[in-house]
Enzyme design. Sequence first.
Site, short mmCIF file in Angstrom:
data_model
loop_
_atom_site.label_atom_id
_atom_site.label_comp_id
_atom_site.label_asym_id
_atom_site.label_seq_id
_atom_site.Cartn_x
_atom_site.Cartn_y
_atom_site.Cartn_z
N TYR A 94 7.19 38.12 26.89
CA TYR A 94 5.52 38.67 26.56
C TYR A 94 5.33 38.44 24.98
O TYR A 94 4.00 39.27 24.74
CB TYR A 94 5.21 38.76 28.19
CG TYR A 94 5.82 40.71 27.36
CD1 TYR A 94 5.36 41.33 26.29
CD2 TYR A 94 6.42 40.89 28.92
CE1 TYR A 94 6.48 42.53 26.76
CE2 TYR A 94 7.38 42.12 28.97
CZ TYR A 94 7.00 43.15 27.64
OH TYR A 94 8.06 43.83 27.63
N LYS A 95 6.41 38.63 24.43
CA LYS A 95 6.29 38.49 22.96
C LYS A 95 6.57 37.29 21.80
O LYS A 95 5.45 37.15 22.32
CB LYS A 95 7.79 39.69 22.72
CG LYS A 95 7.12 41.07 23.18
CD LYS A 95 8.74 41.98 22.83
CE LYS A 95 8.60 43.67 23.51
NZ LYS A 95 9.43 44.38 23.33
C1 LIG Z 1 9.33 45.22 25.09
C2 LIG Z 1 10.94 45.95 24.88
C3 LIG Z 1 11.08 45.71 26.16
C4 LIG Z 1 10.66 46.05 27.31
O1 LIG Z 1 11.01 45.67 29.00
P1 LIG Z 1 9.84 45.80 30.09
O2 LIG Z 1 10.83 45.82 31.01
O3 LIG Z 1 9.47 44.23 29.64
O4 LIG Z 1 8.87 47.06 29.94
C5 LIG Z 1 12.39 46.44 26.32
N1 LIG Z 1 13.59 46.33 25.58
C6 LIG Z 1 13.37 46.47 23.94
C7 LIG Z 1 14.06 46.43 22.74
C8 LIG Z 1 11.18 45.66 23.84
O5 LIG Z 1 11.33 45.13 22.60
#
Ligand SMILES: *Cc1c(COP(=O)(O)O)cnc(C)c1O
Length: 414
Positions: free
Chosen positions: A236-237
């Site tokens: 989602y990024k």
């Molecule tokens: C955005 C991000 C996450 C997010 O984890 P979710 O389980 O999707 O909330 C985890 N690790 C890193 C390094 C991130 O940048």
Amino acid sequence: MTGTNGHGFGERAAEADRTDPLAEHRAAFLDPPGGDVVAYFDGNSLGRPLAATRERLAHLVEGAWGTRLIRSWDEGWLAEPTRLGDRIGRAVLGAAAGQTVVGDSTSVLLYKWLRAAVAARPGRTTIVVDPADFPTDRFVAEGVARELGLRLVPVGAGDDGAVALDGVAAVLDQDSAVVLLSHVAFRSAQVADVAGITAAAHRAGALTLWDLSHSAGVVPLQLDRWGVDLAVGCTYKYLNGGPGAPAFGYVRHDLVDALRQPIEGWMGTADPFAMGEPYSPAADIRRFVSGTPPIIAMAATEDMLDVIERAGLPAIRRKSEALTAFVVDYFDAEFAPLGVRLASPRDAARRGGHVTLDHPAFRQVVAALWRRGVIPDFRPPDGLRIGLSPLSTSFAELHTGLTAVREELVAALG
Ligand SMILES: *Cc1c(COP(=O)(O)O)cnc(C)c1O
């Protein structure tokens, strides 16, 4: 000191947009009427939707779900975690087919992958971690360590605060089971030497688990060539899969068979609809799936992969470097004199897709910016993070946002 167009940044932005080979792709993103955002600096946290995604989701609801109903599981849905995984592998990860699946959140995949990796190194008692890593990565590692009676070994930061090969090599020994690190640091955007660190881990007999959340889709990856064991990352990024879109996980082909993941659900078995006993994992990468695939949540990433394949990751990386270089130059001219510190590398080759600036007034400044449609992140203790998604961000938008940051900072400093 200077006005809005001081130091010629406005002209530079206009020229960069005129000559931007990726400019055409901006029109593919949804621009809803009534939108009030003038500068979006959070494309690294939640990518913008593509216009095609609206059609895709409507089509999915009416067609495969509404019309075909449960028959759709046999007509493609069951294969989605591996089909989309293979596509992400090919388009973004530098991974041949059969090594990538999609499903669960990044946090859950981190747990599954880390547990599987630790179990594959019996007798070894430590997990190497970065104390400055994203919280969920550290928390999951702490939980696994507590659960299994292991010890976390922090990597010392290098001179510039980055996780460096030397620092990792210095803590590796015969007790090291797994090295868990991020490729691009979520706060500073520092890029780790994946191939070098992976090779060092292998010399010590350890496995590596890389979090690619802040690099997938913006920094070219070569997981197969780099010899990476395991990796996970967000969709989602920079992959614009939408809020809560499931994560991808990579397992190197020769480890697929050797690893056993801890959530042994029915969807990872050789034949889920045999409804039989005992648990018998699929022979391929599907064994890392636990439950029913999140079909709707997986759909949007497809549209961004279309755009990424058309644009090409090398060109995306070139624009990303130009965008972040613009921020660094603007920082030198406009922010440094106001006492702001640059918390990201100056060297573009060592910097991911975002830039973080530090100043004690930034908590207050970010709140004021959000009120006027300029949307960066605040990252404690005093970081303003500018995330730049090359396919959806223009240099003019970047200039508009930086000018607003400067205005709000000057106002906050009174
Ligand atoms: C955005 C991000 C996450 C997010 O984890 P979710 O389980 O999707 O909330 C985890 N690790 C890193 C390094 C991130 O940048």
